[in-house]
Design a protein around this motif. Structure first.
Motif, PDB file in Angstrom:
ATOM      1  N   SER A  34       0.836  -1.193   0.000  1.00  0.00           N
ATOM      2  CA  SER A  34       0.000   0.000   0.000  1.00  0.00           C
ATOM      3  C   SER A  34       0.870   1.242   0.000  1.00  0.00           C
ATOM      4  N   GLY A  35       0.199   2.369  -0.257  1.00  0.00           N
ATOM      5  CA  GLY A  35       0.899   3.651  -0.175  1.00  0.00           C
ATOM      6  C   GLY A  35       1.217   4.272  -1.517  1.00  0.00           C
ATOM      7  N   ARG A  36       0.778   3.640  -2.603  1.00  0.00           N
ATOM      8  CA  ARG A  36       0.945   4.246  -3.934  1.00  0.00           C
ATOM      9  C   ARG A  36      -0.111   3.644  -4.866  1.00  0.00           C
ATOM     10  N   PRO A  37      -0.463   4.380  -5.923  1.00  0.00           N
ATOM     11  CA  PRO A  37      -1.381   3.783  -6.911  1.00  0.00           C
ATOM     12  C   PRO A  37      -0.680   2.631  -7.623  1.00  0.00           C
ATOM     13  N   MET A  38      -1.432   1.601  -7.950  1.00  0.00           N
ATOM     14  CA  MET A  38      -0.848   0.421  -8.611  1.00  0.00           C
ATOM     15  C   MET A  38      -1.538   0.159  -9.937  1.00  0.00           C
ATOM     16  N   GLY A  39      -0.772  -0.304 -10.890  1.00  0.00           N
ATOM     17  CA  GLY A  39      -1.320  -0.591 -12.204  1.00  0.00           C
ATOM     18  C   GLY A  39      -1.973  -1.965 -12.269  1.00  0.00           C
ATOM     19  N   TRP A  40      -2.742  -2.158 -13.315  1.00  0.00           N
ATOM     20  CA  TRP A  40      -3.348  -3.471 -13.598  1.00  0.00           C
ATOM     21  C   TRP A  40      -3.425  -3.650 -15.096  1.00  0.00           C
ATOM     22  N   PRO A  41      -3.069  -4.755 -15.702  1.00  0.00           N
ATOM     23  CA  PRO A  41      -2.656  -5.988 -15.032  1.00  0.00           C
ATOM     24  C   PRO A  41      -1.235  -5.882 -14.472  1.00  0.00           C
ATOM     25  N   PRO A  42      -0.907  -6.723 -13.476  1.00  0.00           N
ATOM     26  CA  PRO A  42       0.451  -6.715 -12.939  1.00  0.00           C
ATOM     27  C   PRO A  42       1.428  -7.248 -13.987  1.00  0.00           C
ATOM     28  N   GLY A  43       2.681  -6.913 -13.857  1.00  0.00           N
ATOM     29  CA  GLY A  43       3.692  -7.311 -14.839  1.00  0.00           C
ATOM     30  C   GLY A  43       3.977  -8.786 -14.821  1.00  0.00           C
TER      31      GLY A  43
END
Ligand code: AMP
Ligand code: ZN
Length: 112
Positions: A103-112
């Motif tokens: 947590s603590g940052r925006p995350m992309g999707w799909p994961p790499g």
């Protein structure tokens, strides 16, 4: 205890880790190489190589209870992600079951 297993060594107190929570079946500690501002690993105290080897499904009650406790303690304000890598393609590098809590940052999707 798994031979040469880094997480068994942490559970046994033989390796240092920044523990954030513990219950009777699980330990939660900070990832040594954090991929987000807050990155915690929740592991069973018993050596289980991966999610595929969980024989007692009640273990998940303890793991998810630990996740909830850690979420409460690190207070992510705008969401978090749980990840369980299983096997080579998923990028599992430590053969001891662990749930990543990021947590603590925006995350992309799909994961790499
Ligand atoms: P995975 O790629 O899903 O197997 O994730 C293994 C994770 O364990 C990685 O994020 C590593 O940074 C982390 N890790 C490896 N050794 C340690 C350690 N001694 N203490 C804390 N985290 C560790
Ligand atoms: Zn282990």
């Amino acid at each position: 205890m798994g031979r040469d297993c880094p997480f068994c060594a942490i559970v046994a107190g033989e390796s240092k880790a920044e523990v954030v929570y513990e219950n009777d079946r699980c330990l939660a500690f900070r990832d040594i190489s954090p991929q987000a501002p807050r990155h915690v690993l929740i592991v069973p105290k018993e050596h289980i190589p991966s999610i595929d080897q969980v024989e007692d499904p009640t273990l998940w009650i303890s793991i998810m209870a630990a996740v909830r406790e850690v979420v409460n303690r690190i207070s992510p304000d705008s969401g978090y992600r749980l990840v369980v890598n299983c096997g080579e393609d998923a990028g599992q590098t430590v053969p001891h079951l662990h749930v990543h809590l990021l947590s603590g940052r925006p995350m992309g999707w799909p994961p790499g």
